[in-house]
Motif scaffolding. Structure first.
Motif, PDB file in Angstrom:
ATOM      1  N   LYS A 229      77.819 -34.381  12.948  1.00  0.00           N
ATOM      2  CA  LYS A 229      79.225 -34.685  12.693  1.00  0.00           C
ATOM      3  C   LYS A 229      80.057 -33.428  12.452  1.00  0.00           C
ATOM      4  CE  LYS A 229      77.855 -38.971  10.349  1.00  0.00           C
ATOM      5  NZ  LYS A 229      77.859 -39.674   9.028  1.00  0.00           N
ATOM      6  N   SER A 230      79.398 -32.277  12.430  1.00  0.00           N
ATOM      7  CA  SER A 230      80.082 -31.027  12.119  1.00  0.00           C
ATOM      8  C   SER A 230      80.798 -30.461  13.339  1.00  0.00           C
ATOM      9  CB  SER A 230      79.075 -29.982  11.616  1.00  0.00           C
ATOM     10  OG  SER A 230      79.671 -28.704  11.507  1.00  0.00           O
ATOM     11  N   MET A 231      81.937 -29.812  13.090  1.00  0.00           N
ATOM     12  CA  MET A 231      82.641 -29.120  14.172  1.00  0.00           C
ATOM     13  C   MET A 231      81.781 -27.999  14.746  1.00  0.00           C
ATOM     14  SD  MET A 231      86.562 -28.956  12.844  1.00  0.00           S
ATOM     15  CE  MET A 231      87.531 -30.461  12.652  1.00  0.00           C
ATOM     16  N   PHE A 232      80.867 -27.479  13.952  1.00  0.00           N
ATOM     17  CA  PHE A 232      79.991 -26.407  14.425  1.00  0.00           C
ATOM     18  C   PHE A 232      78.871 -26.938  15.327  1.00  0.00           C
ATOM     19  CE2 PHE A 232      81.981 -24.553  10.675  1.00  0.00           C
ATOM     20  CZ  PHE A 232      82.285 -23.267  11.125  1.00  0.00           C
ATOM     21  N   TYR A 233      78.801 -28.252  15.461  1.00  0.00           N
ATOM     22  CA  TYR A 233      77.796 -28.863  16.334  1.00  0.00           C
ATOM     23  C   TYR A 233      78.314 -29.031  17.766  1.00  0.00           C
ATOM     24  CZ  TYR A 233      73.794 -31.960  17.365  1.00  0.00           C
ATOM     25  OH  TYR A 233      72.639 -32.520  17.862  1.00  0.00           O
ATOM     26  N   VAL A 234      79.599 -28.777  17.976  1.00  0.00           N
ATOM     27  CA  VAL A 234      80.222 -28.987  19.287  1.00  0.00           C
ATOM     28  C   VAL A 234      79.452 -28.309  20.419  1.00  0.00           C
ATOM     29  CG1 VAL A 234      82.289 -28.541  20.677  1.00  0.00           C
ATOM     30  CG2 VAL A 234      82.511 -29.435  18.355  1.00  0.00           C
ATOM     31  N   PRO A 235      78.971 -27.060  20.255  1.00  0.00           N
ATOM     32  CA  PRO A 235      78.213 -26.455  21.349  1.00  0.00           C
ATOM     33  C   PRO A 235      76.982 -27.264  21.747  1.00  0.00           C
ATOM     34  CG  PRO A 235      78.858 -24.777  19.774  1.00  0.00           C
ATOM     35  CD  PRO A 235      79.187 -26.097  19.149  1.00  0.00           C
ATOM     36  N   ILE A 236      76.339 -27.926  20.784  1.00  0.00           N
ATOM     37  CA  ILE A 236      75.167 -28.741  21.101  1.00  0.00           C
ATOM     38  C   ILE A 236      75.587 -30.025  21.806  1.00  0.00           C
ATOM     39  CG2 ILE A 236      73.219 -30.002  20.114  1.00  0.00           C
ATOM     40  CD1 ILE A 236      72.935 -26.960  20.075  1.00  0.00           C
ATOM     41  N   SER A 237      76.727 -30.564  21.422  1.00  0.00           N
ATOM     42  CA  SER A 237      77.240 -31.758  22.112  1.00  0.00           C
ATOM     43  C   SER A 237      77.587 -31.458  23.553  1.00  0.00           C
ATOM     44  CB  SER A 237      78.480 -32.285  21.375  1.00  0.00           C
ATOM     45  OG  SER A 237      78.174 -32.628  20.041  1.00  0.00           O
ATOM     46  N   ASN A 238      77.827 -30.185  23.857  1.00  0.00           N
ATOM     47  CA  ASN A 238      78.235 -29.787  25.208  1.00  0.00           C
ATOM     48  C   ASN A 238      77.219 -28.864  25.879  1.00  0.00           C
ATOM     49  OD1 ASN A 238      80.720 -31.186  24.959  1.00  0.00           O
ATOM     50  ND2 ASN A 238      81.616 -29.464  23.856  1.00  0.00           N
ATOM     51  N   LEU A 239      75.948 -29.103  25.613  1.00  0.00           N
ATOM     52  CA  LEU A 239      74.910 -28.276  26.249  1.00  0.00           C
ATOM     53  C   LEU A 239      75.004 -28.362  27.775  1.00  0.00           C
ATOM     54  CD1 LEU A 239      71.843 -29.118  23.985  1.00  0.00           C
ATOM     55  CD2 LEU A 239      72.759 -26.819  24.377  1.00  0.00           C
ATOM     56  N   PRO A 240      74.964 -27.226  28.464  1.00  0.00           N
ATOM     57  CA  PRO A 240      75.029 -27.249  29.933  1.00  0.00           C
ATOM     58  C   PRO A 240      73.890 -28.061  30.545  1.00  0.00           C
ATOM     59  CG  PRO A 240      75.412 -25.020  29.096  1.00  0.00           C
ATOM     60  CD  PRO A 240      74.961 -25.851  27.932  1.00  0.00           C
ATOM     61  N   GLN A 241      74.209 -28.779  31.594  1.00  0.00           N
ATOM     62  CA  GLN A 241      73.196 -29.590  32.272  1.00  0.00           C
ATOM     63  C   GLN A 241      72.092 -28.729  32.872  1.00  0.00           C
ATOM     64  OE1 GLN A 241      72.951 -33.001  32.437  1.00  0.00           O
ATOM     65  NE2 GLN A 241      74.595 -32.938  30.912  1.00  0.00           N
ATOM     66  N   SER A 242      72.414 -27.467  33.151  1.00  0.00           N
ATOM     67  CA  SER A 242      71.443 -26.574  33.794  1.00  0.00           C
ATOM     68  C   SER A 242      70.315 -26.159  32.847  1.00  0.00           C
ATOM     69  CB  SER A 242      72.144 -25.316  34.306  1.00  0.00           C
ATOM     70  OG  SER A 242      72.789 -24.633  33.237  1.00  0.00           O
ATOM     71  N   PHE A 243      70.458 -26.355  31.547  1.00  0.00           N
ATOM     72  CA  PHE A 243      69.413 -25.971  30.604  1.00  0.00           C
ATOM     73  C   PHE A 243      68.200 -26.893  30.778  1.00  0.00           C
ATOM     74  CE2 PHE A 243      71.996 -23.785  26.979  1.00  0.00           C
ATOM     75  CZ  PHE A 243      72.548 -22.914  27.915  1.00  0.00           C
ATOM     76  N   SER A 244      67.030 -26.336  30.577  1.00  0.00           N
ATOM     77  CA  SER A 244      65.812 -27.149  30.652  1.00  0.00           C
ATOM     78  C   SER A 244      65.742 -28.081  29.446  1.00  0.00           C
ATOM     79  CB  SER A 244      64.575 -26.239  30.664  1.00  0.00           C
ATOM     80  OG  SER A 244      64.413 -25.613  29.403  1.00  0.00           O
ATOM     81  N   ALA A 246      63.306 -28.413  27.485  1.00  0.00           N
ATOM     82  CA  ALA A 246      62.703 -27.685  26.361  1.00  0.00           C
ATOM     83  C   ALA A 246      63.747 -26.848  25.626  1.00  0.00           C
ATOM     84  CB  ALA A 246      61.565 -26.798  26.871  1.00  0.00           C
ATOM     85  N   ASP A 247      64.598 -26.173  26.398  1.00  0.00           N
ATOM     86  CA  ASP A 247      65.653 -25.361  25.774  1.00  0.00           C
ATOM     87  C   ASP A 247      66.629 -26.243  25.001  1.00  0.00           C
ATOM     88  OD1 ASP A 247      64.724 -22.903  26.617  1.00  0.00           O
ATOM     89  OD2 ASP A 247      65.878 -22.904  28.472  1.00  0.00           O
ATOM     90  N   LYS A 248      66.994 -27.365  25.589  1.00  0.00           N
ATOM     91  CA  LYS A 248      67.914 -28.279  24.898  1.00  0.00           C
ATOM     92  C   LYS A 248      67.323 -28.758  23.581  1.00  0.00           C
ATOM     93  CE  LYS A 248      70.229 -30.116  29.040  1.00  0.00           C
ATOM     94  NZ  LYS A 248      70.415 -31.310  29.894  1.00  0.00           N
ATOM     95  N   ALA A 249      66.051 -29.120  23.608  1.00  0.00           N
ATOM     96  CA  ALA A 249      65.392 -29.622  22.402  1.00  0.00           C
ATOM     97  C   ALA A 249      65.306 -28.536  21.334  1.00  0.00           C
ATOM     98  CB  ALA A 249      63.999 -30.145  22.744  1.00  0.00           C
ATOM     99  N   GLU A 250      64.946 -27.323  21.776  1.00  0.00           N
ATOM    100  CA  GLU A 250      64.798 -26.223  20.814  1.00  0.00           C
ATOM    101  C   GLU A 250      66.149 -25.848  20.192  1.00  0.00           C
ATOM    102  OE1 GLU A 250      63.287 -21.563  20.655  1.00  0.00           O
ATOM    103  OE2 GLU A 250      62.718 -22.846  22.356  1.00  0.00           O
ATOM    104  N   LEU A 251      67.191 -25.753  21.016  1.00  0.00           N
ATOM    105  CA  LEU A 251      68.510 -25.402  20.504  1.00  0.00           C
ATOM    106  C   LEU A 251      69.051 -26.486  19.574  1.00  0.00           C
ATOM    107  CD1 LEU A 251      70.166 -23.870  23.711  1.00  0.00           C
ATOM    108  CD2 LEU A 251      69.564 -22.645  21.616  1.00  0.00           C
TER     109      LEU A 251
END
Length: 614
Positions: A229-244, A246-251
């Motif tokens: 719910k944090s504004m600092f979570y926005v980058p995770i809400s918008n993870l690029p589709q090109s990421f694997s 595993a990378d998405k899960a780790e980030l």
């Protein structure tokens, strides 16, 4: 002694500049009459080339060193080498490094023979020398003891960077790791900020109580019970589709842990500090006069923001005179539209009648987009040079809309990947009258801040510090001049829109009175609010936000009118001197194509241009 020496140094920089520029003009216009030999000429050319190379190398070195010291600034100017670093503007190490940087480059530039530089680089030299002197004077005053306010703050800056719509890139896994590292630095800063404010309490250098009361809800708005719910979570809400996967899960896991276990507790601690420890010891005085050495500090801030040495009492008197002039112009509009009632009744009508306001936030944004097209159609008639970058119109983010200004501008990405942003505060639609839209768009967007800042960033062949440096009097003076230019552009044929122009100009004139009143003459917040109510149709919420802004960043509000009056006076002088030879487009080129300039340096540039046009 050090303070006196630095104050004299600023005057000497401006004084030497004037004499040297006159010498350069004489040299340029009289060189053929001297009849120097070709060998002497070649020797002179070689010397000038060598000196110019030395100067350019010096300022290039400075810019690189400055970016190392200010990594977030580096991100904003498109240098991504330090995107993982937060910097430490409150640490003792930073303060020492800043002092060493400015003293060493001040000494180095003084060894450069200014008279051997080209006219363009002489301007650059003057700017650089001026900056080093002002930066060293800044060190006299303990601004580090008040590291936050409700208007400009590191917290606000970090939220905007983390949105993915500001300068911080979020395109690669490395980008995400860089941001996590920078957030870790920010978490450490929140603790150091409390230590610096504790020092301020012991030194009686603290914020006014009302400003502390504004900061607390801003911080609490960032507190959530879950990272998602944090504004600092926005980058995770918008993870690029090109990421694997595993990378998405780790980030996602690492960001969630960082936000839940470190970031939110740090912000909570900061909010609690303001509420339980700092608020009870905040000061009752509303102006800088209430601080130790406050009047001298305020005079320095006025000098710094206006890039002049004008006494604050003189600025106050100019403000009173301008307020009276604009009130007279406003009354003429009242008569023109045949309003039945006096000027105060006219103000009340314009501030309350439903026909003057939107009822939907998006309609307000759409109205500015329509205005953008209308203004853009006129611009080629007045400018040779226009920015390559575009701008968009956006509402101010919800977490800061209650205390943010009515409008603001954010520069485009240096690499062209992101347009400029014209922010409109849609929180209170009664504070955004339809009759004020044309002048506000001219000021914040084109040809105001968007032109001046985007063109500056797009300059080639000038030192980097010129492309990214700024002087408030120049930038705000230009934006206010741009409002005035709207008259010539035919954008104020509607008397109500012209009244909007006068209303905004009145705001800048009142700022001269109110800012100096608050910080040099002992005015209270309530006195300042009442003065603005008596002399303008502004919404009360806007007036309160304005007055509290002046309380937070003293001197900044003086720069608008001082800068505008200087540009208008230089234009009038050029028109009188050149007559039929005066070219408005060329005049605008001269103002916009050297970057942001201190007033004295701009004065010299335009006078040199006038002589060459003759």
């Amino acid at each position: 002694m050090r303070r006196a020496f630095l104050a004299v140094s600023i005057g000497l920089v401006l004084g030497i500049t004037a004499c040297s520029d006159d010498n350069q003009i004489s040299k340029d216009t009289g060189s053929t009459a001297i009849g120097a030999s070709s060998e002497m000429s070649q020797t002179s050319l070689n010397k000038e080339a060598s000196v110019e190379q030395a100067y350019l190398a010096l300022v290039d070195d400075f810019f690189k060193d400055y970016l190392k010291l200010e990594p977030i600034y580096a991100t904003f100017v498109g240098v991504n080498d330090y995107n993982d670093q937060f910097g430490g503007d409150l640490t003792n190490e930073y303060l020492t490094a800043r002092h060493d940087l400015n003293t060493s480059y001040q000494a180095r530039v003084e060894k450069i023979d200014r008279s051997a530089l080209s006219p363009e680089l002489q301007l650059s030299y003057d700017m650089f020398a001026y900056d080093r002197n002002i930066a060293l004077v800044d060190e006299i005053f303990p601004s580090r003891f008040m590291p936050m306010n409700q208007f400009y703050s590191t917290v606000i800056n970090m939220v905007q960077l983390g949105s993915g719509e500001s300068a911080q890139p979020f395109n690669t896994v490395e980008d995400y790791n860089n941001w996590a590292s920078r957030l870790t630095g920010f978490i450490a800063w929140t603790k150091l900020a409390q230590e610096r404010m504790d020092e301020g309490v012991r030194s009686k250098v603290v914020l006014p109580r009302v400003l502390v009361e504004r900061i607390i809800p801003q911080l609490k708005a960032l507190l959530v019970d879950d990272a998602s719910k944090s504004m600092f979570y926005v980058p995770i809400s918008n993870l690029p589709q090109s990421f694997s996967d595993a990378d998405k899960a780790e980030l996602t896991a690492s960001y969630t842990k960082l936000i839940n276990q470190e970031l939110i507790p740090a912000i909570a601690s900061l909010a609690d500090y303001f509420e339980s420890k700092y608020l009870p010891v905040s000061r009752a005085s509303d102006g800088w006069w209430g601080l130790p050495n406050g009047k001298a500090w305020y005079q320095h801030l006025a000098n710094s923001h206006t890039t002049t040495m004008m006494p604050v009492d003189e600025i106050h008197q100019i403000g009173l005179s301008e307020v009276a002039r604009i009130l007279s112009e406003m009354d003429k509009v009242r008569e023109q539209v045949k309003f039945k009632g006096d000027l105060k009744a006219f103000f009340a009508s314009l501030s309350s009648e439903p026909e003057y306001f939107f009822t939907d936030r998006q309609d307000l944004i759409d109205g500015y987009m329509t205005l953008k097209d209308q203004i853009n159609a006129e611009l080629p008639k007045y400018f040779n040079v226009m920015p390559k970058a575009d701008y968009v119109v956006k509402p101010v983010e919800s977490f800061r809309e209650q205390s943010a200004a009515g409008a603001s501008y954010e520069s485009p990405a240096v690499d062209g990947s992101r347009p400029g942003v014209f922010y409109i505060n849609t929180y209170n639609l009664k504070a955004q009258p339809k009759w004020g839209m044309t002048t506000l768009s001219l000021h914040e967007a084109a040809p105001g801040h968007h032109f001046q800042i985007a063109i500056k960033q797009e300059l080639t062949g000038v030192p980097e510090f010129q492309r990214f440096g700024n002087y408030t009097a120049f930038e705000e003076g230009w934006a206010l001049y741009a409002e005035n230019l709207g008259i010539e552009m035919g954008l104020f044929k509607d008397p109500y829109q012209y009244f909007g122009k006068l209303s905004d100009e009145m705001l800048r004139a009142m700022r001269l009175v109110v800012d100096t009143g608050l910080h040099a003459k002992g005015w209270t917040r309530e006195q300042a609010i009442q003065y603005m109510k008596d002399n303008s149709p502004m919404a009360e919420s806007d007036i309160i936000a304005e007055v509290e802004r002046y309380m937070a960043i003293p001197g900044q509000a003086l720069s608008y009118k001082v800068g505008q009056l200087k540009i208008l006076s230089l234009r009038a002088e050029a028109e009188a001197e050149l007559g039929d030879k005066f070219d408005l487009k060329a005049f605008h080129d001269q103002i916009l194509t050297s970057g942001s300039l201190p007033m004295a340096v701009m004065d010299l540039k335009i006078h040199h241009w006038i002589e060459t046009q003759k």
